[in-house]
Write a protein that holds these residues in place. Structure first.
Motif, PDB file in Angstrom:
ATOM      1  N   UNK A  21       0.801  -1.227   0.000  1.00  0.00           N
ATOM      2  CA  UNK A  21       0.000   0.000   0.000  1.00  0.00           C
ATOM      3  C   UNK A  21       0.837   1.283   0.000  1.00  0.00           C
ATOM      4  N   UNK A  22       2.146   1.155   0.116  1.00  0.00           N
ATOM      5  CA  UNK A  22       3.006   2.348   0.123  1.00  0.00           C
ATOM      6  C   UNK A  22       3.051   2.931  -1.283  1.00  0.00           C
ATOM      7  N   UNK A  23       2.768   4.214  -1.392  1.00  0.00           N
ATOM      8  CA  UNK A  23       2.827   4.886  -2.692  1.00  0.00           C
ATOM      9  C   UNK A  23       4.272   5.136  -3.117  1.00  0.00           C
ATOM     10  N   UNK A  24       4.517   5.219  -4.406  1.00  0.00           N
ATOM     11  CA  UNK A  24       5.877   5.413  -4.903  1.00  0.00           C
ATOM     12  C   UNK A  24       6.571   6.641  -4.310  1.00  0.00           C
ATOM     13  N   UNK A  25       5.781   7.673  -3.988  1.00  0.00           N
ATOM     14  CA  UNK A  25       6.361   8.904  -3.449  1.00  0.00           C
ATOM     15  C   UNK A  25       6.487   8.874  -1.928  1.00  0.00           C
ATOM     16  N   UNK A  26       6.132   7.751  -1.281  1.00  0.00           N
ATOM     17  CA  UNK A  26       6.164   7.663   0.180  1.00  0.00           C
ATOM     18  C   UNK A  26       7.386   6.938   0.735  1.00  0.00           C
ATOM     19  N   UNK A  27       8.178   6.308  -0.122  1.00  0.00           N
ATOM     20  CA  UNK A  27       9.296   5.499   0.378  1.00  0.00           C
ATOM     21  C   UNK A  27      10.334   6.324   1.135  1.00  0.00           C
ATOM     22  N   UNK A  28      10.439   7.586   0.839  1.00  0.00           N
ATOM     23  CA  UNK A  28      11.391   8.448   1.540  1.00  0.00           C
ATOM     24  C   UNK A  28      10.827   9.079   2.808  1.00  0.00           C
ATOM     25  N   UNK A  29       9.550   8.837   3.109  1.00  0.00           N
ATOM     26  CA  UNK A  29       8.934   9.416   4.313  1.00  0.00           C
ATOM     27  C   UNK A  29       9.678   8.981   5.563  1.00  0.00           C
ATOM     28  N   UNK A  30       9.779   9.901   6.503  1.00  0.00           N
ATOM     29  CA  UNK A  30      10.408   9.608   7.796  1.00  0.00           C
ATOM     30  C   UNK A  30       9.559   8.610   8.572  1.00  0.00           C
ATOM     31  N   UNK A  31      10.205   7.614   9.139  1.00  0.00           N
ATOM     32  CA  UNK A  31       9.500   6.659   9.997  1.00  0.00           C
ATOM     33  C   UNK A  31       9.670   7.076  11.457  1.00  0.00           C
ATOM     34  N   UNK A  32       8.964   6.437  12.366  1.00  0.00           N
ATOM     35  CA  UNK A  32       9.176   6.722  13.788  1.00  0.00           C
ATOM     36  C   UNK A  32      10.579   6.363  14.277  1.00  0.00           C
ATOM     37  N   UNK A  33      11.278   5.535  13.527  1.00  0.00           N
ATOM     38  CA  UNK A  33      12.673   5.208  13.838  1.00  0.00           C
ATOM     39  C   UNK A  33      13.520   6.362  13.303  1.00  0.00           C
ATOM     40  N   UNK A  34      14.154   7.079  14.194  1.00  0.00           N
ATOM     41  CA  UNK A  34      14.809   8.347  13.885  1.00  0.00           C
ATOM     42  C   UNK A  34      15.695   8.327  12.636  1.00  0.00           C
ATOM     43  N   UNK A  36      15.567   6.150  10.071  1.00  0.00           N
ATOM     44  CA  UNK A  36      15.024   5.360   8.972  1.00  0.00           C
ATOM     45  C   UNK A  36      13.859   6.025   8.251  1.00  0.00           C
ATOM     46  N   UNK A  37      13.890   5.857   6.934  1.00  0.00           N
ATOM     47  CA  UNK A  37      12.740   6.205   6.099  1.00  0.00           C
ATOM     48  C   UNK A  37      11.818   4.979   6.043  1.00  0.00           C
ATOM     49  N   UNK A  38      10.692   5.129   5.382  1.00  0.00           N
ATOM     50  CA  UNK A  38       9.795   3.988   5.177  1.00  0.00           C
ATOM     51  C   UNK A  38      10.536   2.865   4.458  1.00  0.00           C
ATOM     52  N   UNK A  39      11.319   3.217   3.468  1.00  0.00           N
ATOM     53  CA  UNK A  39      12.090   2.202   2.723  1.00  0.00           C
ATOM     54  C   UNK A  39      13.085   1.498   3.642  1.00  0.00           C
ATOM     55  N   UNK A  40      13.726   2.253   4.523  1.00  0.00           N
ATOM     56  CA  UNK A  40      14.691   1.662   5.454  1.00  0.00           C
ATOM     57  C   UNK A  40      14.028   0.647   6.388  1.00  0.00           C
ATOM     58  N   UNK A  41      12.790   0.918   6.787  1.00  0.00           N
ATOM     59  CA  UNK A  41      12.064  -0.016   7.660  1.00  0.00           C
ATOM     60  C   UNK A  41      11.936  -1.364   6.947  1.00  0.00           C
ATOM     61  N   UNK A  42      11.482  -1.340   5.715  1.00  0.00           N
ATOM     62  CA  UNK A  42      11.312  -2.591   4.966  1.00  0.00           C
ATOM     63  C   UNK A  42      12.669  -3.240   4.708  1.00  0.00           C
ATOM     64  N   UNK A  43      13.660  -2.452   4.359  1.00  0.00           N
ATOM     65  CA  UNK A  43      15.001  -3.013   4.138  1.00  0.00           C
ATOM     66  C   UNK A  43      15.506  -3.714   5.398  1.00  0.00           C
ATOM     67  N   UNK A  44      15.261  -3.116   6.565  1.00  0.00           N
ATOM     68  CA  UNK A  44      15.675  -3.731   7.823  1.00  0.00           C
ATOM     69  C   UNK A  44      14.964  -5.062   8.045  1.00  0.00           C
ATOM     70  N   UNK A  45      13.663  -5.082   7.824  1.00  0.00           N
ATOM     71  CA  UNK A  45      12.892  -6.315   8.020  1.00  0.00           C
ATOM     72  C   UNK A  45      13.414  -7.408   7.088  1.00  0.00           C
TER      73      UNK A  45
END
Length: 189
Positions: A21-34, A36-45
């Motif tokens: 459900x993540x939009x193409x323009x949302x991958x760079x959004x800041x996550x609650x993890x200081x 990490x971006x949204x993309x970084x969260x998935x990369x970590x998982x």
């Protein structure tokens, strides 16, 4: 299917839906993890799935897009959980020896719930965690001895760049359990 395999499958399905459900323009959004971006969260998982596979000599193929990367990681972990000989192997972990199945359950399966919340928050999706998962994670997390929890809260304690939990965030005692769990692990609910 074992209880652990079923729990992982259910959690992985919910996480995959969030990734899809993540939009193409949302991958760079800041996550609650200081850091990490949204993309970084998935990369970590995905990376942590690879760590779970190493003791059974399995690896992940690289994928350019986060959804494909997660789907491949999920498929690989589900194959290990479906194989009684592999899932029962004993492995050394930072918290002691356990079976591969238990290690997957306590690390990446739990991560799917917590980082699913991170991804939802970063991308404006529904942040509601399954109440059963919240209760289970609250019970297991609050049982961690204080000295071990301190290590979990210490950046780089498990290796360079690895942060398990942040500093506890104060949350009212009468707040919903999900909020108290998030505060306990260092998130701002």
């Amino acid at each position: 299917m074992s209880e652990i395999a079923e729990r992982y499958r259910r959690r992985a399905e919910l996480f995959e839906q969030k990734v899809a459900a993540v939009g193409p323009d949302q991958w760079g959004n800041q996550s609650p993890c200081e850091k990490w971006s949204a993309r970084d969260v998935v990369d970590h998982v995905v990376m942590m799935h690879g760590v779970m596979l190493m003791p059974v000599e399995r690896t992940l193929e690289a994928a350019d897009d986060p959804l494909t990367a997660f789907q491949q990681a999920r498929t690989a972990v589900e194959a290990v959980l479906a194989d009684p000989a592999l899932s029962a192997q004993l492995v050394e972990t930072p918290t002691g020896q356990m079976t591969v199945e238990d290690h997957i359950d306590q690390v990446v399966s739990d991560d799917l719930v917590l980082h699913g919340w991170d991804l939802a928050r970063a991308t404006g999706q529904d942040e509601t965690m399954d109440p059963v998962d919240v209760e289970r994670l609250w019970a297991s997390t609050t049982k961690v001895p204080p000295d071990v929890m301190e290590k979990y809260r210490t950046p780089d304690a498990f290796g360079p760049g690895i942060e398990v939990f942040g500093a506890e965030v104060a949350v009212p005692e009468d707040a919903p359990l999900q909020d108290r769990l998030l505060g306990y692990i260092g998130r701002q609910p």
